[in-house]
Structure formats: structure tokens, C-alpha cells
Design an enzyme around this catalytic site. Sequence first.
Site, mmCIF file in Angstrom:
data_model
loop_
_atom_site.group_PDB
_atom_site.id
_atom_site.type_symbol
_atom_site.label_atom_id
_atom_site.label_comp_id
_atom_site.label_asym_id
_atom_site.label_seq_id
_atom_site.Cartn_x
_atom_site.Cartn_y
_atom_site.Cartn_z
ATOM 1 C CE LYS A 1 33.603 40.916 41.207
ATOM 2 N NZ LYS A 1 34.666 40.339 42.205
ATOM 3 C CG ASP A 2 32.565 39.271 46.565
ATOM 4 O OD1 ASP A 2 33.347 38.592 45.768
ATOM 5 O OD2 ASP A 2 32.729 40.420 47.191
ATOM 6 C CB SER B 1 39.432 35.308 38.448
ATOM 7 O OG SER B 1 38.426 34.632 37.881
ATOM 8 C CG LEU B 2 40.870 28.943 39.629
ATOM 9 C CD1 LEU B 2 40.232 27.650 40.180
ATOM 10 C CD2 LEU B 2 42.286 29.014 39.113
ATOM 11 N NE ARG C 1 37.925 38.979 36.202
ATOM 12 C CZ ARG C 1 37.871 39.694 37.355
ATOM 13 N NH1 ARG C 1 38.895 39.551 38.152
ATOM 14 N NH2 ARG C 1 36.672 40.342 37.629
ATOM 15 N NE ARG D 1 43.030 37.726 46.879
ATOM 16 C CZ ARG D 1 42.845 37.182 48.144
ATOM 17 N NH1 ARG D 1 43.351 36.077 48.708
ATOM 18 N NH2 ARG D 1 42.080 37.838 49.245
ATOM 19 N N GLY D 2 44.598 41.359 46.355
ATOM 20 C CA GLY D 2 44.763 42.672 46.962
ATOM 21 C C GLY D 2 43.511 43.377 46.660
ATOM 22 C CG ASN D 3 43.255 47.734 47.915
ATOM 23 O OD1 ASN D 3 44.362 48.021 47.346
ATOM 24 N ND2 ASN D 3 43.442 47.899 49.343
ATOM 25 N NE ARG E 1 42.880 42.613 43.034
ATOM 26 C CZ ARG E 1 41.672 42.064 42.778
ATOM 27 N NH1 ARG E 1 41.550 41.145 41.420
ATOM 28 N NH2 ARG E 1 40.928 41.761 43.744
#
Length: 315
Positions: free
Chosen positions: A85-86, A131-132, A134, A151-153, A157
Site C-alpha cells: 500500500k506504500d 488516512s483520508l 479511512r 501518526r507514528g509507528n 499510535r
Amino acid sequence: MRKIVVGTRQSALALTQTGQVVEHLRKLCEDNGIEAEFELKKIVTKGDRILDVTLSKVGGKGLFVKEIEQALLDGDIDLAVHSMKDMPFELPPGLTVGAVPEREDPRDCLIMRDGYGIDDLPKGAKVGTSSLRRASQLQHYRPDLKIEPVRGNIDSRLRKLETEGFDAILLAGAGLHRIGWSDRISAYLDPELCLPAVGQGALCIECRDNDPFILDLLAKYRHEATTVAVAAERSFLGKLNGGCQVPIGAYAKLTGETGRDGRPQIELTGMVGSPDGAKILKDTQRGTDPEALGLGLAESLLAKGAAELLAAVQE
């Protein structure tokens, strides 16, 4: 003996999934009499460095892969493990997708303070996601929810769920599965409610297109059904020229049936939405050619007004 240097981001999830890939490749080498040793090389990407701004404001797709791709082109690494997805739709000249292994669960999931589903969230609940895609789909289903960026891992989160007063945060189920934290999941979101990101749950093993040793090895690791499904999703994405900065989702699966051409039939659902969830365009089509199916579905949504939605987001 071929030494294979594998590039990866240095988050706990990236290292875990890269380690799993290396174990599979090591076993393939043993089973096929291939002499090889593996070494991990950790690489910091722009997406890892910038944590105080939402992805949509710092460039979207490619944020987590460009530095790794440069290491491939420079010959510093021999292959790279990415979350599909990246991945941008177009790869740099000289690089190719060597393998797409079997997909994990593609669904998004909720990690909640209380309750076991989206309908258990109180009115006006604070939900975290950067995420826009989501946010758009969640707001469409529950306009009362207050969506805020996080944000973050994964572990940072999850901590913010407690420290920043969120009622829930949204994450990809696949990451939590791979890292061994499935027990933290309160509820999965059915793709009917929240279509996943293109390629979500799948990995992309990228390499140079002129390295026959690596290409031959990765060909043995390819999962056909996942490869076909992800190709349809990425074709849809490519036509819409989408990235993290636009609310686009897609999910393809094989139906188990065969088309007239003898190829497996694919069912592809795609969506484009407004960031506030006020408007969601969605359609489902079937076909046997993944690229043609993705293009056709994108054309269908463009005819329904997707271009105007995307233009409004990117202004």
C-alpha cells in the site's frame, strides 16, 4: 555463495515482516539447493522522519520507499521489502516487483477503549487516523464522529489511544497480525463499510530488473492469486493517479470461477470519496484481465464524478 542484502525500514513492523520474508526465502534456497546468505540493511525514509504532519500534506505515495529504491539502484541492497500500500504506481526505471507473496488480512480494524464495534462508539467519539480514505468512509457511516490525525509507528499510535484521549484508532489488521498483536483488535471493519487501501495486507518484494539470480529466486515466492488481485487494484489506482493524499480504496478477490478465456475471474470494488465523507462513489466489476478490470472500474467512477472529487482534494 551469493550474499543477498535486504533493505527495510527500521520500524518494528517493517523489521518483523522483512524477517518473515527472509525466513521464507532462506527456506526456498534450502529446498532448491541454492547457496545464499542474507543480511538486513535498515534504511530511514522521509516518511519515517516526518511524524508531525499528516501524510497527505507531505507527498503521499513514495514517502516510505524512495530512499530504499535509491539503495537498490545504487547496488547497496539486492532486494527490498515494502508494504504494497506504500508503493507508487510507477516504479523507477531499472526496478521491478520481483514477487508479491500471499496476502495477509486486508481489512482495517478499530482499537477501542470500550466496546467491540463501530456502533459502540459514543456520539461524537474521537477517532484517530491520518488516512483520508479511512476518515472519508468512517465519516460517511458515522458523520457524528470526530476524526483527528494520528501518526507514528504502531506502538506509538496505540499509546496515543491512552495519552491523547482517543476513543478509538484505526489501523490495518495485517500489521497487527504480523507483529503478534491481534489481541489488541476490538473490531474488524468489513470492506463493505470501509474499503481497504490498494494492496493493503500484501507485501511487495522489489529488486533490480537486471539481476537474474534474484529474479529467479523471487519467482518461486510469488503467490498467484494475490499477484492478480493486487494488479487489478493497482491498475485502478494508476488510472486515478491516486496517492495517500486522496481518499481512494480498492479491494479485489478471486471469485473461484473461471472466465471464457480460462483465466480466474476477479471481482474488484473501488471507491473515491470526499475527505468529509459527504460523498462516496463506489462500484464493483468483474473480469479476468486485472489491468483492464482496474482501468474499467476507474473509468466507471470517473463517469460518475470521481475526477471532480479528486480535483477538489488536490487543490
